[in-house]
Design a protein around this motif. Structure first.
Motif, short mmCIF file in Angstrom:
data_model
loop_
_atom_site.label_atom_id
_atom_site.label_comp_id
_atom_site.label_asym_id
_atom_site.label_seq_id
_atom_site.Cartn_x
_atom_site.Cartn_y
_atom_site.Cartn_z
N LYS A 72 -88.22 -25.75 12.52
CA LYS A 72 -88.42 -25.91 13.96
C LYS A 72 -88.85 -24.59 14.61
CE LYS A 72 -86.03 -27.61 18.11
NZ LYS A 72 -86.19 -26.42 18.96
N LYS A 73 -88.20 -23.51 14.22
CA LYS A 73 -88.51 -22.20 14.80
C LYS A 73 -89.94 -21.78 14.48
CE LYS A 73 -86.67 -17.49 15.08
NZ LYS A 73 -85.59 -16.57 14.60
N ASN A 74 -90.34 -21.96 13.23
CA ASN A 74 -91.70 -21.58 12.83
C ASN A 74 -92.75 -22.50 13.44
OD1 ASN A 74 -90.32 -19.71 11.29
ND2 ASN A 74 -91.63 -19.97 9.50
N TYR A 75 -92.41 -23.77 13.55
CA TYR A 75 -93.32 -24.73 14.18
C TYR A 75 -93.63 -24.29 15.62
CZ TYR A 75 -94.90 -29.12 16.30
OH TYR A 75 -95.61 -30.08 16.99
N GLU A 76 -92.61 -23.87 16.33
CA GLU A 76 -92.79 -23.45 17.72
C GLU A 76 -93.47 -22.08 17.81
OE1 GLU A 76 -88.79 -23.59 19.10
OE2 GLU A 76 -88.79 -25.78 19.40
N THR A 77 -93.27 -21.25 16.79
CA THR A 77 -93.87 -19.91 16.79
C THR A 77 -95.36 -19.97 16.51
OG1 THR A 77 -91.80 -18.88 16.05
CG2 THR A 77 -93.83 -17.65 15.63
N THR A 78 -95.77 -20.89 15.64
CA THR A 78 -97.18 -20.98 15.21
C THR A 78 -98.05 -21.57 16.31
OG1 THR A 78 -96.43 -21.34 12.93
CG2 THR A 78 -98.73 -21.88 13.43
N LYS A 79 -98.95 -20.78 16.84
CA LYS A 79 -99.83 -21.20 17.93
C LYS A 79 -101.25 -21.52 17.45
CE LYS A 79 -96.47 -20.46 20.77
NZ LYS A 79 -95.68 -21.62 21.28
#
Length: 345
Positions: free
Chosen positions: A221-228
């Motif tokens: 979840k954290k990486n999903y939100e971080t990846t733009k």
């Protein structure tokens, strides 16, 4: 560009050797948080609840080898051809021998620069790395086209660097070693992550991004939100539009000064990038690896290039404008240089 790991000889990763003391000191612990910041550093191809796929260390700078090789091979070929044409007009064994030696030397240079072009052209469009969170496996394409398979838990991961004399600096990366049963002998090596331009200070946030995905409960979840922004490769080549944006990206910090001033140089590099991409094959994961990496049907954390936001005018069309202008300036400069040299001879 730092070619370590891509070519032969001194550019090849050294294996079948013992871990060095420096590698042991720079060991990166998988279960220990190393940075408050988390950054993918424009290295993500796709992310989901099953796996994270990253580009290789050579992707960001792709095109440099083609340009360097072309600018080296072209004059070597021209001199060799002119020397061959001059042979009928030369008298004497000594003069003929000197011309023959010159032709031989130029031929060596020509094929050496052709090989440099081959570092990027007529190979793989990129060499992806895939980390499977569920099976704890890591897969990585090697430059020779084969695929490395390794257990995430058994990988020895460390910060490493390589000094490039021509650029007068070190380039840092996150290096992954597959060790022998003795836990000391390196049998295989690949770069797991590469911060933009190999900057050391950007390495910890990138490592934290990778580590977090594989180790933390909320890592997906954290990486999903971080990846733009996901790189538009995987089952396809990088397109012309994104290739220009990526090629001019190094000057994105100054779109109104650096991009216009450097446009001829970056236009040439971008042409090299496009040649490298469109002469190379798209990598395809083996069927057994794809079978091991099945994505859940209702996975809420799927993201790839199709989910990217559209570029703003400054991010997209603006670099394209300067790519066209820079290309025209570069072509004119090359044409005038070649014609002046030809007239001088």
């Amino acid at each position: 560009m730092n070619f370590i790991g891509l070519g032969p000889y001194k550019w090849k990763y050294k294996t079948d050797r013992a871990l060095t003391d420096e590698e042991k000191r720079n060991y990166l612990e998988k279960r220990k948080k190393t940075s408050e910041d988390v950054c993918d550093d424009l290295s993500v191809i796709r992310i989901n609840g099953t796996y994270l796929e990253l580009v290789d260390r050579w992707y960001a700078d792709k095109g440099h080898a083609v340009v360097y090789g072309t600018f080296g091979a072209a004059p070597a070929l021209a001199i060799a051809l002119m020397s061959i044409n001059a042979i009928p007009d030369v008298n004497g064994v000594a003069a003929t021998s000197l011309i023959a030696i010159a032709i031989l030397v130029m031929a060596v240079f020509f094929f050496a620069f052709l090989y440099l072009i081959h570092f990027e052209a007529f190979r793989k469009a990129h060499y992806p790395i895939r980390l499977n969170r569920k099976t704890r496996m890591v897969y990585a394409f090697k430059p020779n086209g084969s695929v490395i398979r390794a257990s995430w838990d058994n990988l020895f991961i460390c910060k490493d660097s390589h000094y490039v004399p021509l650029m007068g600096r070190r380039f840092y990366d996150i290096r992954a070693h597959i060790l022998d049963e003795d836990g000391l002998t390196i049998r295989e090596t690949f770069t797991l992550g590469y911060p933009y331009f190999g900057d050391e200070e950007r390495l910890p946030p990138l490592w934290e991004y990778i580590r977090c995905y594989m180790e933390d409960n909320n890592g997906v979840k954290k990486n999903y939100e971080t990846t733009k922004l996901c790189m538009p490769v995987g089952e396809r080549r990088e397109g012309l539009y994104f290739g220009i944006v990526r090629g001019f990206g190094i000057a994105a910090f100054s779109p109104f000064i650096a991009q216009p001033l450097m446009s001829p140089i970056w236009a040439v590099i971008t042409w090299g990038r496009l040649i490298a991409m469109y002469t190379s094959r798209v990598p395809r994961w083996p069927e057994e690896i794809e079978a091991e990496c099945q994505i859940d049907e209702n996975d809420p954390y799927c993201k790839d290039w199709r989910d990217n936001d559209k570029f703003t005018f400054i991010e997209g069309p603006w670099p394209v404008i300067w790519f066209v202008i820079g290309s025209a300036i570069a072509i004119t400069a090359i044409y005038l240089t070649v014609t002046s040299m030809a007239n001088a001879m």
